[in-house]
Design an enzyme around this catalytic site. Structure first.
Site, PDB file in Angstrom:
ATOM      1  N   SER A 197       0.848  -1.198   0.000  1.00 53.04           N
ATOM      2  CA  SER A 197       0.000   0.000   0.000  1.00 53.04           C
ATOM      3  C   SER A 197       0.878   1.240   0.000  1.00 53.04           C
ATOM      4  CB  SER A 197      -0.894   0.017   1.241  1.00 53.04           C
ATOM      5  OG  SER A 197      -1.493   1.297   1.428  1.00 53.04           O
ATOM      6  N   TYR A 243      -3.019  -0.436  10.195  1.00 58.63           N
ATOM      7  CA  TYR A 243      -2.888  -0.904   8.813  1.00 58.63           C
ATOM      8  C   TYR A 243      -1.498  -0.562   8.272  1.00 58.63           C
ATOM      9  CZ  TYR A 243      -3.825  -1.237   3.777  1.00 58.63           C
ATOM     10  OH  TYR A 243      -3.777  -1.548   2.441  1.00 58.63           O
TER      11      TYR A 243
END
Length: 263
Positions: A141, A154
């Protein structure tokens, strides 16, 4: 007649980037083993691949369940053949400030995004090394390089996942097994679809304050799948170590462009 098409395991294949990767690789001629936790959606992914003339098997697999992964790996060769590639797309995200984030919440995120990936790598990598051929692709990501408020759990798990991948690149050099990172920016997936509007408002407000939400453009999951296909298709003498892809901003009118430039 023996099926010579390469076998690719895709995690998170029930939706989003994982489903797009599974479909694209299946249509390209791979035998896809689509894994995830949603049986109905996995069956849909496999059916879509077969409808395009590809070969696919749907396997329900919870990456947080070590026993499930061990059983999956133990019977893999007999059920599917040798693993040609493992594409790790599964991931989960929640939003909370560090103050609000409980130790249990952080542990749950790490369990899915980091430990779950490692469990499957640990189970399937030895056979790749023994055959002296294979690929592991980690879908990461942009949060790894753009730390976003309210997404600490996250982000921390994805940073650790990339660290694992980079370490593997060094350890596996010369074994015939490549490790690659695909790092996408904002993509149209189901992630965040269950977050409350008030939470999203606070989230985007903070991102905007720190210049982390420049525009409204988002990529289609298949755009990321195209990059994964490119990485796997690279000549064996080359390893695409890391590639980051970002959505292009919507094309602005001349007047809008002048307004932005004036600011």
């Amino acid at each position: 007649m023996k099926d010579e098409r390469p076998v690719v395991v895709v995690t998170g294949a029930s939706s989003g980037i994982g489903a797009a990767v599974a479909l694209r690789l299946g249509v390209a001629g791979c035998r896809v083993v689509a894994t995830g936790r949603d049986a109905a959606r996995l069956d849909g992914t496999a059916a879509a691949i077969r409808a395009e003339g590809g070969a696919a098997t749907a396997v329900c697999l919870d990456l947080t369940a070590a026993a499930e992964i061990e059983a999956f790996a133990a019977g893999f060769g007999e059920s599917h053949g040798a693993v040609g590639a493992l594409v790790l797309c599964a991931g989960d995200a929640d939003i909370a400030t560090v103050e609000e984030l409980s130790p249990a919440g952080l542990a749950a995120m790490v369990d899915v995004n980091l430990l779950g990936a490692h469990r499957l790598i640990y189970a399937l990598l030895p056979e790749m090394i023994e055959r002296r051929r294979g690929d592991i692709v980690v879908v990461s990501s942009e949060n790894v390089t753009r730390f976003k408020p309210m997404m600490a759990a996250y982000t921390a798990s994805k940073c650790a996942l990339e660290a694992l991948a980079v370490t593997m690149q060094k350890e596996l050099e010369g074994t015939g097994v490549r490790t690659s990172i695909v790092r996408p920016g904002s993509t149209r997936t189901a992630m965040g679809s269950t977050w409350a509007p008030a939470e999203l408002g606070a989230l985007f407000g903070l991102w905007g304050r720190w210049g982390l939400a420049r525009h409204s453009g988002r990529m289609d999951p298949d755009h990321v799948a195209q990059v994964v296909e490119f990485v796997l298709g690279a000549p064996r003498e080359m390893n695409v170590a890391c590639v980051e892809v970002q959505p292009e901003a919507p094309v602005a009118s001349v007047e809008e462009a002048k307004t932005v430039a004036a600011k």
